[in-house]
Every structure is written in C-alpha cells, then in structure tokens.
Scaffold this motif. Structure first.
Motif, PDB file in Angstrom:
ATOM      1  N   LEU A   1       0.822  -1.205   0.000  1.00 25.12           N
ATOM      2  CA  LEU A   1       0.000   0.000   0.000  1.00 25.12           C
ATOM      3  C   LEU A   1       0.859   1.260   0.000  1.00 25.12           C
ATOM      4  CD1 LEU A   1      -2.263  -2.083   0.681  1.00 25.12           C
ATOM      5  CD2 LEU A   1      -3.280  -0.300   2.105  1.00 25.12           C
ATOM      6  N   LEU A   2       1.963   1.234   0.738  1.00 26.35           N
ATOM      7  CA  LEU A   2       2.856   2.389   0.749  1.00 26.35           C
ATOM      8  C   LEU A   2       3.427   2.664  -0.638  1.00 26.35           C
ATOM      9  CD1 LEU A   2       4.892   1.856   4.046  1.00 26.35           C
ATOM     10  CD2 LEU A   2       3.274   3.697   3.582  1.00 26.35           C
ATOM     11  N   ALA A   3       3.732   1.599  -1.360  1.00 27.85           N
ATOM     12  CA  ALA A   3       4.317   1.739  -2.684  1.00 27.85           C
ATOM     13  C   ALA A   3       3.282   2.064  -3.757  1.00 27.85           C
ATOM     14  CB  ALA A   3       5.047   0.448  -3.055  1.00 27.85           C
ATOM     15  N   GLY A   4       2.008   2.033  -3.397  1.00 28.84           N
ATOM     16  CA  GLY A   4       0.962   2.298  -4.366  1.00 28.84           C
ATOM     17  C   GLY A   4       0.616   1.101  -5.226  1.00 28.84           C
ATOM     18  N   ASP A   5       1.074  -0.098  -4.853  1.00 37.28           N
ATOM     19  CA  ASP A   5       0.777  -1.300  -5.625  1.00 37.28           C
ATOM     20  C   ASP A   5      -0.608  -1.853  -5.317  1.00 37.28           C
ATOM     21  OD1 ASP A   5       3.299  -1.207  -6.761  1.00 37.28           O
ATOM     22  OD2 ASP A   5       4.193  -2.423  -5.172  1.00 37.28           O
ATOM     23  N   ALA A   6      -1.222  -1.391  -4.254  1.00 38.36           N
ATOM     24  CA  ALA A   6      -2.569  -1.807  -3.898  1.00 38.36           C
ATOM     25  C   ALA A   6      -3.237  -0.661  -3.160  1.00 38.36           C
ATOM     26  CB  ALA A   6      -2.536  -3.055  -3.018  1.00 38.36           C
ATOM     27  N   ARG A   7      -4.557  -0.662  -3.166  1.00 34.96           N
ATOM     28  CA  ARG A   7      -5.314   0.368  -2.459  1.00 34.96           C
ATOM     29  C   ARG A   7      -6.033  -0.211  -1.238  1.00 34.96           C
ATOM     30  NH1 ARG A   7      -7.480   5.483  -4.303  1.00 34.96           N
ATOM     31  NH2 ARG A   7      -9.099   6.207  -2.850  1.00 34.96           N
ATOM     32  N   THR A   8      -6.501  -1.456  -1.370  1.00 33.62           N
ATOM     33  CA  THR A   8      -7.204  -2.117  -0.271  1.00 33.62           C
ATOM     34  C   THR A   8      -6.695  -3.541  -0.150  1.00 33.62           C
ATOM     35  OG1 THR A   8      -9.193  -0.803  -0.710  1.00 33.62           O
ATOM     36  CG2 THR A   8      -9.443  -2.745   0.689  1.00 33.62           C
ATOM     37  N   ALA A   9      -6.232  -3.906   1.021  1.00 34.81           N
ATOM     38  CA  ALA A   9      -5.655  -5.238   1.237  1.00 34.81           C
ATOM     39  C   ALA A   9      -6.427  -5.967   2.326  1.00 34.81           C
ATOM     40  CB  ALA A   9      -4.178  -5.134   1.624  1.00 34.81           C
ATOM     41  N   LEU A  10      -6.608  -7.258   2.109  1.00 34.19           N
ATOM     42  CA  LEU A  10      -7.187  -8.148   3.105  1.00 34.19           C
ATOM     43  C   LEU A  10      -6.060  -9.006   3.666  1.00 34.19           C
ATOM     44  CD1 LEU A  10      -9.667  -9.420   4.517  1.00 34.19           C
ATOM     45  CD2 LEU A  10      -9.859 -10.959   2.552  1.00 34.19           C
ATOM     46  N   VAL A  11      -5.824  -8.903   4.965  1.00 37.38           N
ATOM     47  CA  VAL A  11      -4.741  -9.628   5.621  1.00 37.38           C
ATOM     48  C   VAL A  11      -5.355 -10.640   6.587  1.00 37.38           C
ATOM     49  CG1 VAL A  11      -2.625  -9.431   6.962  1.00 37.38           C
ATOM     50  CG2 VAL A  11      -3.314  -7.551   5.450  1.00 37.38           C
ATOM     51  N   ILE A  12      -4.936 -11.902   6.476  1.00 34.13           N
ATOM     52  CA  ILE A  12      -5.560 -12.990   7.229  1.00 34.13           C
ATOM     53  C   ILE A  12      -4.483 -13.768   7.978  1.00 34.13           C
ATOM     54  CG2 ILE A  12      -7.066 -15.026   7.062  1.00 34.13           C
ATOM     55  CD1 ILE A  12      -7.759 -13.988   4.177  1.00 34.13           C
ATOM     56  N   GLY A  13      -4.820 -14.245   9.170  1.00 36.17           N
ATOM     57  CA  GLY A  13      -3.947 -15.142   9.903  1.00 36.17           C
ATOM     58  C   GLY A  13      -4.775 -16.211  10.576  1.00 36.17           C
ATOM     59  N   GLY A  14      -4.320 -17.445  10.519  1.00 37.55           N
ATOM     60  CA  GLY A  14      -5.094 -18.493  11.167  1.00 37.55           C
ATOM     61  C   GLY A  14      -4.334 -19.796  11.287  1.00 37.55           C
ATOM     62  N   ASP A  15      -4.729 -20.600  12.267  1.00 35.04           N
ATOM     63  CA  ASP A  15      -4.118 -21.907  12.480  1.00 35.04           C
ATOM     64  C   ASP A  15      -5.125 -22.870  13.082  1.00 35.04           C
ATOM     65  OD1 ASP A  15      -1.184 -21.847  11.782  1.00 35.04           O
ATOM     66  OD2 ASP A  15      -1.293 -20.079  13.067  1.00 35.04           O
ATOM     67  N   VAL A  16      -5.026 -24.131  12.668  1.00 33.75           N
ATOM     68  CA  VAL A  16      -5.799 -25.222  13.241  1.00 33.75           C
ATOM     69  C   VAL A  16      -4.825 -26.353  13.539  1.00 33.75           C
ATOM     70  CG1 VAL A  16      -7.468 -27.038  12.710  1.00 33.75           C
ATOM     71  CG2 VAL A  16      -8.039 -24.656  12.222  1.00 33.75           C
ATOM     72  N   CYS A  17      -4.797 -26.776  14.793  1.00 35.24           N
ATOM     73  CA  CYS A  17      -3.808 -27.754  15.249  1.00 35.24           C
ATOM     74  C   CYS A  17      -4.266 -29.196  15.121  1.00 35.24           C
ATOM     75  CB  CYS A  17      -3.454 -27.487  16.715  1.00 35.24           C
ATOM     76  SG  CYS A  17      -2.877 -25.818  17.065  1.00 35.24           S
ATOM     77  N   ALA A  18      -5.441 -29.432  14.523  1.00 36.54           N
ATOM     78  CA  ALA A  18      -6.055 -30.761  14.559  1.00 36.54           C
ATOM     79  C   ALA A  18      -5.139 -31.850  13.999  1.00 36.54           C
ATOM     80  CB  ALA A  18      -7.370 -30.748  13.794  1.00 36.54           C
ATOM     81  N   LYS A  19      -4.358 -31.519  12.969  1.00 31.88           N
ATOM     82  CA  LYS A  19      -3.522 -32.554  12.362  1.00 31.88           C
ATOM     83  C   LYS A  19      -2.422 -33.043  13.297  1.00 31.88           C
ATOM     84  CE  LYS A  19      -2.122 -30.249   8.736  1.00 31.88           C
ATOM     85  NZ  LYS A  19      -2.783 -28.936   8.861  1.00 31.88           N
ATOM     86  N   HIS A  20      -2.172 -32.289  14.375  1.00 31.50           N
ATOM     87  CA  HIS A  20      -1.144 -32.687  15.323  1.00 31.50           C
ATOM     88  C   HIS A  20      -1.726 -33.146  16.664  1.00 31.50           C
ATOM     89  CE1 HIS A  20       2.163 -31.725  12.764  1.00 31.50           C
ATOM     90  NE2 HIS A  20       1.802 -30.468  12.634  1.00 31.50           N
TER      91      HIS A  20
END
Length: 368
Positions: free
Chosen positions: A162-181
C-alpha cells in the motif's frame, strides 16, 4: 471479550516521523480499517481438557497455576476425534467479518496476504482457497508460513504494497488449526514436558484485517510502523513443528516440540527490545502508549511480560487466557478488541515474538 484495563494517562508526546522515513517513498496514510475473527465450537476449559487427555487432577492444577490459560477453542472433538472445520473455514468467516466491519465487499479487495503455520494442504494454498470462496479476484494472493509473528509478516507485506501504491485495499488474514497434530491415541501422561506443554498452550482460530487508503477510511487508525526482524542467527529453535506425509512419518520424532524454558527466559527480554526499538523509531516514550498488545503465549507468561515491559499507564489488551494461543490469529483478535475503544489521538503498540527461529515483530497504530 474486553481488554483488561489498568490506569492510564495521556501525554502530549513528541510526534511521529513521516511514514516515508521507513520506506523511502512519499508518505502515505495506510489505515487499519477493521478486524474480524472466528473461533471453532465451544470453549474447552481445563477440566474438560484434562479429562479428555486422560490426565490426573494434578495436571489441571498445573495448567491453572503454571500456564494460566483457562480455556481454548479446538477444531477437533476431543471425545470423537472428529474435525469440525479447517483453517480455510475459519479464515473465510474471519475475513467476511472484517470486510463487513469495513463496509466493503470482496470486489473492493485488490491484494490478499495470509499467514499460517499449519495450512490445510501444501497445495492449493489455504490463502487461495479463502480468496476463491470469498470471491476475491483476480488479484495477487500471497501465503506466508510462520508461527506467532506470521500475522505481522503478512501485515508488513500488505503495508509495503500500500505504501508503494501497488494496492489500495488489502485483506490480511492469519489463522491456524492444530487438529492434524492432535493424536488422541497418545498417553499424554507419559509425554515429556517439551511435547505435553503444546497440548495445553494452543487453540485454533483465524483473524483478518482490512488495510486501506486514508481517503477511503479517514476515521481509521494509521499504521505508523511495522517491525520485523530475524534475530535467531546461529541459535537453536525453541519450537519445532514437523510436517509429516504418509511415507515419511517417524514415530520416534515428535510432531510438535517446544523448549518452554528457553521461551520463558528469552521472550520477555526480546519483547522489551521490540518495545524499545519501536519507541525509539517513533520518538515516543512509554507514557505515550495508550494501548499495549503484548505477546500472547499463555496467560501466566503474558502477565510476566507485561510487568517487564513497564508501561503501567497503558491499557493491556490480552485474550490468550480465554482463547488459548491461536498463533497467527492472535494479533487480529487483539485488534478486534481494541479498535472500538480508540478515540482521537490514541496510540497502540503491538509486540510479537516467534521462538521457532527467534523473530522480533511489532506494529504501531495511531488514531488521527
């Protein structure tokens, strides 16, 4: 969930340098417009966890007193072993809530960045699955693999775009599911501490934020600074999470291992270093901080870290005692808690430490 509140006071501060100082570009107002989160199922308290893992009441007492985490949310039924949802399922929910809170639809997003330490598959990426289910595109979609600082890594990548002007609106996601362990066939009472501690520390969840231009979100807080540094050169990791396939699984090698003593000793020190660097860069003092988002490792450790940071005038925003350590979802959960509380002039400092290879991270918000 509401932030845990301690007395605070406001000072005039000394002001922040232009964003362009850090980026080598003309200063832009990158705003953090909204946050959304998702947790699976019902809360699993320590009594239920202890019973499900076949542990004695002494184990529950150890969780209560030593770990300090009261509950967590799990995507696996501890009674049947059934998995209720994936990282993508939770990510879609969290992202949808963040978009709704920002007052925009998926068509307004022109960049997606996701962080996870436990993607649903190696391919296609979980980020691609979420973007597809949300109807975002055609846009750049990035997935980063990291642990507790992954959310800040994703935020940093979107911030720079966004600072560089390469995007105007960004969706940022974070997530984890530990079930496989989670292996319910194990005798948890016989596991060494380096393996057992992970069964009580972690929970599942996802979070998301929308970043945008100041012209689009004039009332949203400004993302003033993102700090991200690898600091573990030539130092052994304090956490290892293996990725096993059907052909290379080794029963002698634990899927998840943690040197909790090293984490206890090092994280508070690193957290203090992060805070000092952020304040130095922005020419702020501890008294200028209105809200503190500390590392969320466990209920007890977070309390210790906050005491060491020494910012008693700030409002502490913590959730880990109720949600468990949800890794890449945690900073976004803290943001969802604090954003409605901000008034003009408020300043927010967030700190994150990753022990897998010792990464320092943090970010700063200021309400215009």
């Amino acid at each position: 969930m509401r932030p845990r509140v301690v007395p605070r006071r406001r000072t005039g501060g000394t002001g922040a340098p232009s964003i362009g100082r850090y980026c080598g570009v003309e200063a832009r107002d990158v705003r953090l417009a909204s946050a959304g989160t998702a947790l699976p199922g019902e809360a699993v308290d320590n009594a239920l966890l202890t019973k499900s893992l076949g542990m004695s009441p002494v184990f529950q007492e150890w969780i209560d007193t030593f770990v300090g985490t009261r509950s967590r949310y799990l995507a696996i039924d501890l009674g049947t072993g059934d998995v209720s949802c994936s990282v993508a399922d939770l990510g879609v929910q969290a992202a949808g809530r963040a978009l709704d809170a920002a007052g925009i639809d998926a068509g307004a997003v022109d960049l997606v960045v996701m962080a996870t330490s436990m993607p649903d598959r190696l391919l296609p990426t979980t980020a691609e699955e979420i973007a597809d289910r949300l109807g975002v595109g055609p846009v750049p979609v990035h997935q980063l693999q990291s642990g507790c600082t992954g959310a800040v890594q994703a935020l940093d990548l979107a911030h720079q775009a966004l600072l560089a002007g390469d995007a105007r609106t960004a969706l940022v996601i974070g997530g984890d599911v530990c079930a496989k362990h989670v292996d319910l066939r194990l005798d948890y009472s016989r596991l060494p501490p380096a393996e057992m501690v992970n069964a009580v520390l972690f929970g599942d969840g996802a979070g998301a934020v929308v970043l945008g231009d100041g012209a689009d979100f004039p009332d949203a807080p400004v993302l003033r600074r993102v700090l991200l540094e690898l600091t573990g050169l030539h130092r052994p990791p304090a956490q290892i999470v293996e990725w096993f396939g059907p052909a290379d699984s080794d029963p002698a090698t634990p899927a998840v291992w943690e040197d909790f003593k090293a984490v206890q000793e090092s994280v508070p020190v690193i957290a203090a270093e992060i805070l000092a660097e952020l304040l130095r860069d922005l020419r702020w003092t501890p008294a200028d901080i209105d809200y503190l988002l500390p590392p969320q490792l466990s209920g007890r450790m977070t309390e210790d870290i906050v005491r060491r940071l020494g910012v008693p005038a700030a409002v502490e925003v913590s959730c880990v005692a109720d949600t468990g350590n949800t890794a890449n979802a945690l900073p976004f959960t803290q943001l969802q808690m604090v954003l409605p509380e901000l008034v003009s002039g408020d300043r927010v400092v967030a700190i994150s430490v990753e022990s897998s290879k010792w990464i320092r991270a943090g970010f700063v918000l200021e309400k215009p």
